[in-house]
Design a protein around this motif. Structure first.
Motif, PDB file in Angstrom:
ATOM      1  N   LEU A  55       0.836  -1.196   0.000  1.00  0.00           N
ATOM      2  CA  LEU A  55       0.000   0.000   0.000  1.00  0.00           C
ATOM      3  C   LEU A  55       0.874   1.249   0.000  1.00  0.00           C
ATOM      4  CD1 LEU A  55      -2.770   1.339   0.155  1.00  0.00           C
ATOM      5  CD2 LEU A  55      -2.660   1.134   2.652  1.00  0.00           C
ATOM      6  N   GLY A  56       1.958   1.246   0.762  1.00  0.00           N
ATOM      7  CA  GLY A  56       2.864   2.378   0.786  1.00  0.00           C
ATOM      8  C   GLY A  56       3.467   2.654  -0.578  1.00  0.00           C
ATOM      9  N   ASN A  57       3.894   1.599  -1.265  1.00  0.00           N
ATOM     10  CA  ASN A  57       4.445   1.770  -2.613  1.00  0.00           C
ATOM     11  C   ASN A  57       3.403   2.347  -3.562  1.00  0.00           C
ATOM     12  OD1 ASN A  57       7.182   0.948  -2.504  1.00  0.00           O
ATOM     13  ND2 ASN A  57       6.558  -1.196  -2.351  1.00  0.00           N
ATOM     14  N   GLY A 105      -7.456  15.591  -6.424  1.00  0.00           N
ATOM     15  CA  GLY A 105      -7.449  14.463  -7.352  1.00  0.00           C
ATOM     16  C   GLY A 105      -6.509  13.357  -6.893  1.00  0.00           C
ATOM     17  N   TYR A 106      -5.347  13.761  -6.383  1.00  0.00           N
ATOM     18  CA  TYR A 106      -4.409  12.769  -5.825  1.00  0.00           C
ATOM     19  C   TYR A 106      -5.071  12.011  -4.681  1.00  0.00           C
ATOM     20  CZ  TYR A 106      -0.599  10.999  -2.924  1.00  0.00           C
ATOM     21  OH  TYR A 106       0.199  10.198  -2.149  1.00  0.00           O
ATOM     22  N   TRP A 107      -5.752  12.745  -3.825  1.00  0.00           N
ATOM     23  CA  TRP A 107      -6.428  12.128  -2.681  1.00  0.00           C
ATOM     24  C   TRP A 107      -7.493  11.132  -3.149  1.00  0.00           C
ATOM     25  CZ3 TRP A 107     -11.417  13.943  -0.410  1.00  0.00           C
ATOM     26  CH2 TRP A 107     -11.711  13.304   0.804  1.00  0.00           C
ATOM     27  N   GLN A 108      -8.232  11.490  -4.195  1.00  0.00           N
ATOM     28  CA  GLN A 108      -9.254  10.572  -4.708  1.00  0.00           C
ATOM     29  C   GLN A 108      -8.608   9.282  -5.209  1.00  0.00           C
ATOM     30  OE1 GLN A 108     -12.406  10.851  -4.381  1.00  0.00           O
ATOM     31  NE2 GLN A 108     -12.606  13.005  -3.782  1.00  0.00           N
ATOM     32  N   LYS A 111      -7.655   7.281  -2.228  1.00  0.00           N
ATOM     33  CA  LYS A 111      -8.840   6.674  -1.603  1.00  0.00           C
ATOM     34  C   LYS A 111      -9.216   5.371  -2.299  1.00  0.00           C
ATOM     35  CE  LYS A 111     -12.361   9.122  -0.277  1.00  0.00           C
ATOM     36  NZ  LYS A 111     -13.471  10.104  -0.291  1.00  0.00           N
ATOM     37  N   LYS A 112      -9.054   5.313  -3.626  1.00  0.00           N
ATOM     38  CA  LYS A 112      -9.327   4.059  -4.338  1.00  0.00           C
ATOM     39  C   LYS A 112      -8.373   2.962  -3.868  1.00  0.00           C
ATOM     40  CE  LYS A 112     -11.089   6.280  -8.534  1.00  0.00           C
ATOM     41  NZ  LYS A 112     -10.874   6.494  -9.987  1.00  0.00           N
ATOM     42  N   LEU A 113      -7.122   3.336  -3.657  1.00  0.00           N
ATOM     43  CA  LEU A 113      -6.164   2.367  -3.127  1.00  0.00           C
ATOM     44  C   LEU A 113      -6.597   1.898  -1.742  1.00  0.00           C
ATOM     45  CD1 LEU A 113      -2.849   4.243  -4.052  1.00  0.00           C
ATOM     46  CD2 LEU A 113      -3.890   2.334  -5.291  1.00  0.00           C
ATOM     47  N   GLY A 114      -7.101   2.833  -0.938  1.00  0.00           N
ATOM     48  CA  GLY A 114      -7.568   2.489   0.400  1.00  0.00           C
ATOM     49  C   GLY A 114      -8.753   1.548   0.365  1.00  0.00           C
ATOM     50  N   SER A 146     -15.481  -2.368   7.900  1.00  0.00           N
ATOM     51  CA  SER A 146     -15.222  -1.045   7.347  1.00  0.00           C
ATOM     52  C   SER A 146     -13.925  -0.505   7.929  1.00  0.00           C
ATOM     53  CB  SER A 146     -16.371  -0.090   7.676  1.00  0.00           C
ATOM     54  OG  SER A 146     -16.086   1.206   7.219  1.00  0.00           O
ATOM     55  N   PHE A 147     -12.993  -0.175   7.049  1.00  0.00           N
ATOM     56  CA  PHE A 147     -11.718   0.377   7.484  1.00  0.00           C
ATOM     57  C   PHE A 147     -11.467   1.679   6.724  1.00  0.00           C
ATOM     58  CE2 PHE A 147     -10.570  -3.404   9.778  1.00  0.00           C
ATOM     59  CZ  PHE A 147     -11.193  -4.423   9.080  1.00  0.00           C
ATOM     60  N   PRO A 148     -12.086   2.757   7.167  1.00  0.00           N
ATOM     61  CA  PRO A 148     -11.931   4.028   6.444  1.00  0.00           C
ATOM     62  C   PRO A 148     -10.515   4.582   6.608  1.00  0.00           C
ATOM     63  CG  PRO A 148     -13.122   4.392   8.482  1.00  0.00           C
ATOM     64  CD  PRO A 148     -12.895   2.909   8.381  1.00  0.00           C
ATOM     65  N   ILE A 149      -9.665   4.337   5.624  1.00  0.00           N
ATOM     66  CA  ILE A 149      -8.247   4.678   5.755  1.00  0.00           C
ATOM     67  C   ILE A 149      -7.981   6.148   5.465  1.00  0.00           C
ATOM     68  CG2 ILE A 149      -5.935   4.162   4.920  1.00  0.00           C
ATOM     69  CD1 ILE A 149      -6.946   1.387   4.185  1.00  0.00           C
ATOM     70  N   PHE A 150      -8.522   6.652   4.373  1.00  0.00           N
ATOM     71  CA  PHE A 150      -8.194   8.004   3.927  1.00  0.00           C
ATOM     72  C   PHE A 150      -9.426   8.901   3.953  1.00  0.00           C
ATOM     73  CE2 PHE A 150      -5.175   5.186   1.620  1.00  0.00           C
ATOM     74  CZ  PHE A 150      -4.068   5.515   2.372  1.00  0.00           C
TER      75      PHE A 150
END
Length: 340
Positions: A55-57, A105-108, A111-114, A146-150
């Motif tokens: 996930l970090g990568n 946009g980067y955040w969106q 969020k998909k990765l999350g 549910s794991f709301p990461i971002f």
């Protein structure tokens, strides 16, 4: 770094779209180490590094996706930590969209990765063997987890003052080393509540054992000294500042909010000569607080105690005159009480 020493800040009529440099921070709200693991080879913080998770990568890769979409953006420095990401980015020319929209946009994308991570964890938690005859069957109930990461948008801070870029680059670079230092010396970086000195209570970060020293002296440069120096009569100011340093060299612990430029000069000498001192702060300590730059190093070495009589105020930006007066009075009060 020389090519970034001259850059125009937010050209007229292009606020948040023009040339500028920004510090962006993305944090996992739960502070779980989802991005990586801190590794400290040979227990030496200067060798600390972060071993990234998948996930970090992916979060780092998304930064470069952003740059591919917006050629005007360059990444000057970034650092992925176990639970957050720092990036210093340079907008090299006026864009059609604002940097806020770009980071949104980067955040969106992140969020998909999350969400993908959430689904993978949900499948792992829901997978179980249910057949008594030994046959494995997989059941999933992805809606049950549910794991709301971002959930929090990245923090964007424009850098607009001389010297900020160099300071921020160093801050980002030093993150792994400073996290390692905090891990190895947790007592000096844990916020300690209700430290009682006389009739007043403080929150503190640093070496509380400094309160057991033999002698304490305040550092308070009076305005009359500064005004006299401005008129060419600098003996009083020079002698006072020199006297503070001489007292520290004789093992006195100096106490001050170190507000004025002259008091800050005294503090710089204390740091350079590695004398212990107590700093009174005009704001309390947020969660995960750590001192900056040279103060961090002094704290790690046990030479610093930072005290604040007030709770942390997230919206606070500037110290008021009344707070200056109060903190200077507290410094003298602390010295009188501890000196007995």
């Amino acid at each position: 770094m020389a090519e970034y020493t001259k850059w125009q800040w937010q050209e007229s009529g292009t606020a948040w779209r023009g040339v500028g440099i920004y510090h962006v921070t993305l944090t996992v709200p739960s502070r779980e180490p989802l991005f990586g693991t801190l590794v400290i080879p040979d227990n030496n913080p200067s060798n600390a590094r972060i071993e990234r998770t998948a996930l970090g990568n992916a979060v780092v890769d998304e930064l470069y996706v952003m740059c591919n979409h917006y050629p005007a953006i360059r990444i000057l420095q970034f650092c992925l930590m176990p639970d957050h990401l720092h990036a210093v980015i340079h907008v090299t020319q006026v864009m059609d969209t604002s940097i806020r929209s770009v980071i949104r946009g980067y955040w969106q994308g992140v969020k998909k990765l999350g969400r993908a991570y959430t689904l993978s964890v949900a499948r792992e938690l829901n997978s179980e063997t249910t057949n008594e005859g030994g046959k494995s069957t997989e059941t999933t109930n992805e809606g049950g987890y549910s794991f709301p990461i971002f959930t929090e948008r990245p923090f964007i801070r424009p850098l607009s003052r001389r010297g900020q870029l160099h300071t921020m680059i160093r801050y980002v670079q030093m993150n792994p080393e400073r996290l390692a230092t905090k891990r190895m010396k947790p007592g000096y970086f844990r916020v300690q509540k209700d430290i009682e000195i006389g009739e007043r209570k403080y929150d503190g970060v640093g070496n509380v054992a400094l309160l057991m020293a033999e002698h304490f002296e305040p550092v308070h440069v009076r305005s009359v000294m500064v005004k006299a120096a401005e008129q060419g009569h600098s003996d009083s100011l020079r002698n006072y500042m020199n006297g503070c340093v001489l007292a520290a060299r004789k093992s006195s612990v100096m106490v001050s909010p170190f507000i004025s430029p002259q008091e800050k000069q005294v503090m710089e000498v204390l740091l350079q000569e590695q004398h212990p001192f107590i700093l009174l702060a005009d704001n309390g300590f947020r969660e995960y607080y750590k001192p900056a730059d040279a103060l961090f190093d002094a704290c790690a070495a046990g030479r610093l105690l930072i005290l604040s009589p007030w709770a942390y105020d997230e919206g606070k930006r500037h110290i008021s005159r009344s707070e200056c007066v109060a903190l200077n009075a507290m410094a003298e009060e602390i010295c009188m009480h501890l000196n007995g």
